[in-house]
Design a protein around this motif. Structure first.
Motif, PDB file in Angstrom:
ATOM      1  N   ILE A 197     -13.665  14.250  -0.465  1.00  0.00           N
ATOM      2  CA  ILE A 197     -14.319  14.214   0.847  1.00  0.00           C
ATOM      3  C   ILE A 197     -13.266  14.208   1.963  1.00  0.00           C
ATOM      4  O   ILE A 197     -13.341  14.995   2.911  1.00  0.00           O
ATOM      5  N   ASN A 198     -12.283  13.309   1.844  1.00  0.00           N
ATOM      6  CA  ASN A 198     -11.325  13.088   2.933  1.00  0.00           C
ATOM      7  C   ASN A 198     -10.290  14.196   3.053  1.00  0.00           C
ATOM      8  O   ASN A 198      -9.850  14.524   4.157  1.00  0.00           O
ATOM      9  N   SER A 199      -9.868  14.774   1.928  1.00  0.00           N
ATOM     10  CA  SER A 199      -8.773  15.741   1.980  1.00  0.00           C
ATOM     11  C   SER A 199      -9.223  17.196   1.964  1.00  0.00           C
ATOM     12  O   SER A 199      -8.443  18.085   2.296  1.00  0.00           O
ATOM     13  N   SER A 200     -10.485  17.461   1.602  1.00  0.00           N
ATOM     14  CA  SER A 200     -10.920  18.854   1.477  1.00  0.00           C
ATOM     15  C   SER A 200     -12.199  19.141   2.260  1.00  0.00           C
ATOM     16  O   SER A 200     -12.201  19.950   3.186  1.00  0.00           O
ATOM     17  N   ALA A 201     -13.299  18.472   1.898  1.00  0.00           N
ATOM     18  CA  ALA A 201     -14.601  18.818   2.472  1.00  0.00           C
ATOM     19  C   ALA A 201     -14.660  18.551   3.972  1.00  0.00           C
ATOM     20  O   ALA A 201     -15.029  19.431   4.759  1.00  0.00           O
ATOM     21  N   THR A 202     -14.306  17.322   4.375  1.00  0.00           N
ATOM     22  CA  THR A 202     -14.418  16.964   5.800  1.00  0.00           C
ATOM     23  C   THR A 202     -13.482  17.777   6.684  1.00  0.00           C
ATOM     24  O   THR A 202     -13.913  18.301   7.720  1.00  0.00           O
ATOM     25  N   PRO A 203     -12.175  17.935   6.358  1.00  0.00           N
ATOM     26  CA  PRO A 203     -11.315  18.775   7.213  1.00  0.00           C
ATOM     27  C   PRO A 203     -11.821  20.213   7.336  1.00  0.00           C
ATOM     28  O   PRO A 203     -11.764  20.806   8.413  1.00  0.00           O
ATOM     29  N   ALA A 204     -12.346  20.792   6.232  1.00  0.00           N
ATOM     30  CA  ALA A 204     -12.855  22.166   6.290  1.00  0.00           C
ATOM     31  C   ALA A 204     -14.079  22.249   7.192  1.00  0.00           C
ATOM     32  O   ALA A 204     -14.217  23.180   8.003  1.00  0.00           O
ATOM     33  N   PHE A 205     -14.989  21.265   7.067  1.00  0.00           N
ATOM     34  CA  PHE A 205     -16.199  21.276   7.904  1.00  0.00           C
ATOM     35  C   PHE A 205     -15.827  21.118   9.376  1.00  0.00           C
ATOM     36  O   PHE A 205     -16.406  21.797  10.243  1.00  0.00           O
ATOM     37  N   GLN A 206     -14.885  20.221   9.683  1.00  0.00           N
ATOM     38  CA  GLN A 206     -14.479  20.035  11.075  1.00  0.00           C
ATOM     39  C   GLN A 206     -13.839  21.298  11.643  1.00  0.00           C
ATOM     40  O   GLN A 206     -14.060  21.635  12.811  1.00  0.00           O
ATOM     41  N   GLU A 207     -13.080  22.016  10.828  1.00  0.00           N
ATOM     42  CA  GLU A 207     -12.470  23.273  11.294  1.00  0.00           C
ATOM     43  C   GLU A 207     -13.554  24.324  11.561  1.00  0.00           C
ATOM     44  O   GLU A 207     -13.481  25.070  12.544  1.00  0.00           O
ATOM     45  N   ILE A 208     -14.569  24.370  10.686  1.00  0.00           N
ATOM     46  CA  ILE A 208     -15.680  25.309  10.903  1.00  0.00           C
ATOM     47  C   ILE A 208     -16.438  24.939  12.174  1.00  0.00           C
ATOM     48  O   ILE A 208     -16.813  25.809  12.972  1.00  0.00           O
ATOM     49  N   GLN A 209     -16.676  23.638  12.381  1.00  0.00           N
ATOM     50  CA  GLN A 209     -17.368  23.192  13.587  1.00  0.00           C
ATOM     51  C   GLN A 209     -16.625  23.625  14.846  1.00  0.00           C
ATOM     52  O   GLN A 209     -17.233  24.116  15.806  1.00  0.00           O
ATOM     53  N   GLN A 210     -15.301  23.437  14.861  1.00  0.00           N
ATOM     54  CA  GLN A 210     -14.517  23.812  16.035  1.00  0.00           C
ATOM     55  C   GLN A 210     -14.555  25.320  16.253  1.00  0.00           C
ATOM     56  O   GLN A 210     -14.652  25.796  17.388  1.00  0.00           O
ATOM     57  N   LEU A 211     -14.505  26.078  15.157  1.00  0.00           N
ATOM     58  CA  LEU A 211     -14.569  27.527  15.251  1.00  0.00           C
ATOM     59  C   LEU A 211     -15.904  27.974  15.845  1.00  0.00           C
ATOM     60  O   LEU A 211     -15.951  28.856  16.717  1.00  0.00           O
ATOM     61  N   VAL A 212     -17.000  27.351  15.403  1.00  0.00           N
ATOM     62  CA  VAL A 212     -18.329  27.701  15.917  1.00  0.00           C
ATOM     63  C   VAL A 212     -18.448  27.323  17.391  1.00  0.00           C
ATOM     64  O   VAL A 212     -19.036  28.065  18.192  1.00  0.00           O
TER      65      VAL A 212
END
Length: 634
Positions: free
Chosen positions: A200-215
């Motif tokens: 969760i902390n090292s893969s899923a959450t950072p990827a989701f936050q990057e997608i959110q910022q991109l959107v």
């Protein structure tokens, strides 16, 4: 004497047992996970000088408090889980496609399991018995994992919505496939505890936050482009907007080529919109001033035409017709700025026409002056005239009104102005009539008409195939800084912050003709992302040498002498000397024994016991000596 020694040894043994028992309980209490810090400090203080039995009783109470802490923590977690589940249920499910099928199956199974563990925790937490502690803790840890399962389902549903909104964005697809997509041979369902939290902390959450910022960047970019397109469409219908439209189009083009994967673009987009709005405000102000200057200039020219017509001369009338036909409309060709800007273009042309009329009239009067001496005198006076000011009609788009229809939003009202003329007359004949002042006594109200645009026009915008723009991104190297760290050993270094190169954006407008570059113009050269310096910590801490332990010196002879002199008046000199020699001889004998003996660990307890026994023996010797002296005196 032997009984006293045995009793002392027994007491020392009991004290040691109690001390070790208390320390063991203290360590076990510190390891209880669900006690608060204050509770642990309180129990640690309470364990001071307690027997083994008392320490065990304290441990039992601490375990019960630890169980209550676990129940309380679990109840708070359940409230949080129920809130998060409610939020997830409001999100639309991901599509039934291959990208999400594995997650659908995992979520269905883990949702049922998680709800079951919530019920189990509630049932066992009601009793709160120590014998059920392990079960209750197992339920709690399963609920902690269930919180991660809810989070992954929430991420999946939101990313599915983003992919549907921006289906051609490959960065979103790449991040989803690498970090959030679940496969039959690789999924989070097999992970628990720390392994699941690491995912969760090292893969899923950072990827989701990057997608959110991109959107967010994509949304902001689309919002800015849409707003500029509406402004371009609206102001294209207004006069004197060629420079304004070019400026708005430039901002739109710059927004369309922004790198949406680089940082937060909110300020960049808002900056372009703000500059576009400032350009609109400038246009509106300048256009209003242009109309006033134009109207004044045209009225001045009409006054010159009236002067010519008043001569009732054929040449004067021809000149008046020429000026009326050409010059009045010519003034309207002035622009808001540039070489033909209205602020200089209109006044210069009005002055030119007035000079031409003055010269014509002067020549005419010179050649047509009457010969009669009874010619009436020329009289100069002022005349005041009031004129209506026509109102303007402004058209604005209304997206809620059907295309082809229009409606009046604000009804126009005519204004009024007062004009003062300087009139020269010779008898009843007007020689000249010159405007000397003009004042608006009532401003006109612009009529606003809404034009329907409900059906969007499919007509593609006109393109200029011979002009295109090229965008380049250049890296800005970062610098490396060194800072001192007094906590780091001297000679060692540590990277506190990694450097990151900045980005410089250059956009050029290139004009080509017959396939050859005719001109190249840089229209933007700005730093999109500032470089981040690399910071290296350099140790300055000097190494300290460990102190050399000193050999403890014992002074048994001195201590015994001091104890032996507490009551000198009660001890005979010869007995005191004899006892001192005996004790000294015993000490020397003990110190001269070089045979190694097996010793217990030096905890400090043995030293304390031997010191106590030595003191007891010394007191006994002194008491015997005093008693013997008293008998001899009798």
């Amino acid at each position: 004497m032997s009984n006293i020694l045995v009793q002392a040894q027994a007491e020392a043994s009991i004290n040691k047992i109690n001390f070790e028992a208390a320390e063991k309980v203290r360590q076990e209490i510190n390891g209880l996970e669900y006690l608060t810090k204050d509770q642990k400090i309180g129990y640690s203080t309470e364990l001071e000088d307690k027997t083994k039995t008392q320490a065990e009783q304290i441990l039992e109470r601490a375990k019960k408090d630890n169980l209550q802490g676990l129940v309380k923590t679990g109840q708070e977690l359940i409230k949080e889980l129920q809130s998060e589940l409610a939020k997830v249920e409001k999100l639309p499910e991901a599509p039934k496609t291959d990208d999400y099928n594995e997650q659908h199956g995992l979520w269905k199974e883990l949702l049922n399991l998680g709800k079951g563990q919530i019920d189990n925790f509630k049932i066992y937490s009601v009793k709160s018995e120590l014998k059920d502690f392990n079960k209750i803790e197992k339920f709690y840890k399963d609920l902690v994992d269930f919180k991660s399962h809810i989070l992954i389902e929430s991420y999946t549903r939101q990313v599915a919505k983003y992919r549907e909104k921006y289906p051609k964005n490959q960065k979103i697809v790449e991040l989803f496939n690498k970090h959030l997509k679940q496969a039959s041979n690789n999924h989070y369902g097999t992970q628990t505890g720390k392994d699941l939290q690491h995912y969760i902390n090292s893969s899923a959450t950072p990827a989701f936050q990057e997608i959110q910022q991109l959107v967010k960047n994509l949304d902001k970019q689309a919002e800015g482009i849409q707003k500029l397109e509406k402004l371009i469409a609206e102001y294209s219908q207004k006069p004197k907007t060629s420079e304004l439209i070019k400026d708005l189009q430039n901002h739109k083009d710059l927004l369309s080529i922004l790198n949406t994967e680089s940082g937060d673009l909110k300020q960049v987009v808002e900056g372009h919109i703000k500059r576009a709005e400032e350009a609109l405000a400038t246009y509106n102000k300048e256009y209003q001033m242009y109309q006033q200057v134009l109207q004044k200039g045209q009225e001045d020219i009409r006054a010159q035409i009236a002067r010519l017509r008043a001569l009732k001369n054929e040449k004067a009338i021809k000149l008046a017709d020429k000026i009326e036909k050409q010059e009045i409309s010519y003034l309207a060709t002035a622009e808001l700025s540039g070489a033909v800007g209205y602020k200089t273009f209109i006044p210069n042309n009005v002055a030119r026409i007035k000079q031409e009329v003055d010269e014509f009239i002067a020549e005419y009067e010179k050649n047509h002056r009457p010969l009669t001496p009874l010619e009436p005198a020329i009289v100069e006076s002022k005349e005041v005239e009031k004129q209506e000011i026509a109102y303007e009609t402004q058209k604005v788009s209304n997206p809620n009104l059907e295309k082809g229809k229009s409606q009046v939003k604000i009804k126009g009202q005519k204004g009024e102005k007062t004009i003062t003329y300087k009139v020269k007359k010779q008898g009843d004949k007007v020689i000249s009539r010159e405007q000397i002042s003009e004042q608006v006594t009532k401003a006109p109200v612009t009529e606003v008409v809404e034009v329907g645009t409900k059906e969007e026009s499919l007509t593609p915008p006109k393109s200029e195939p011979q002009t295109h723009r090229e965008r380049k991104e250049l890296k800005i190297p970062f610098e490396t800084k060194q800072v001192e760290n007094k906590d780091l050993p001297k000679g060692q270094t540590h990277v506190k912050q990694e450097g990151k190169a900045g980005v410089r954006t250059i956009v050029e407008e290139i004009t080509t003709k017959d396939g050859k570059v005719v001109s190249r113009k840089t229209i933007i050269d700005e730093v999109a992302t500032q470089p981040i310096a690399r910071i290296i910590e350099v140790g300055t801490k000097e190494a300290k040498l460990a102190p050399v332990p000193s050999t403890p010196e014992t002074k048994p002879q001195q201590e015994k002498n001091e104890m032996g002199t507490k009551e000198p008046e009660k001890m005979a000199p010869e007995m005191a000397q004899k006892s001192q020699k005996q004790v000294s001889a015993g000490t020397q004998k003990g110190s001269s024994d070089k045979t190694p003996k097996k010793q217990l660990p030096n905890t400090g307890e043995a030293t304390s016991i031997f010191a106590a026994l030595g003191s007891v023996l010394l007191i006994l010797v002194m008491a015997l000596a005093i008693q013997k002296k008293k008998k001899s005196e009798k």
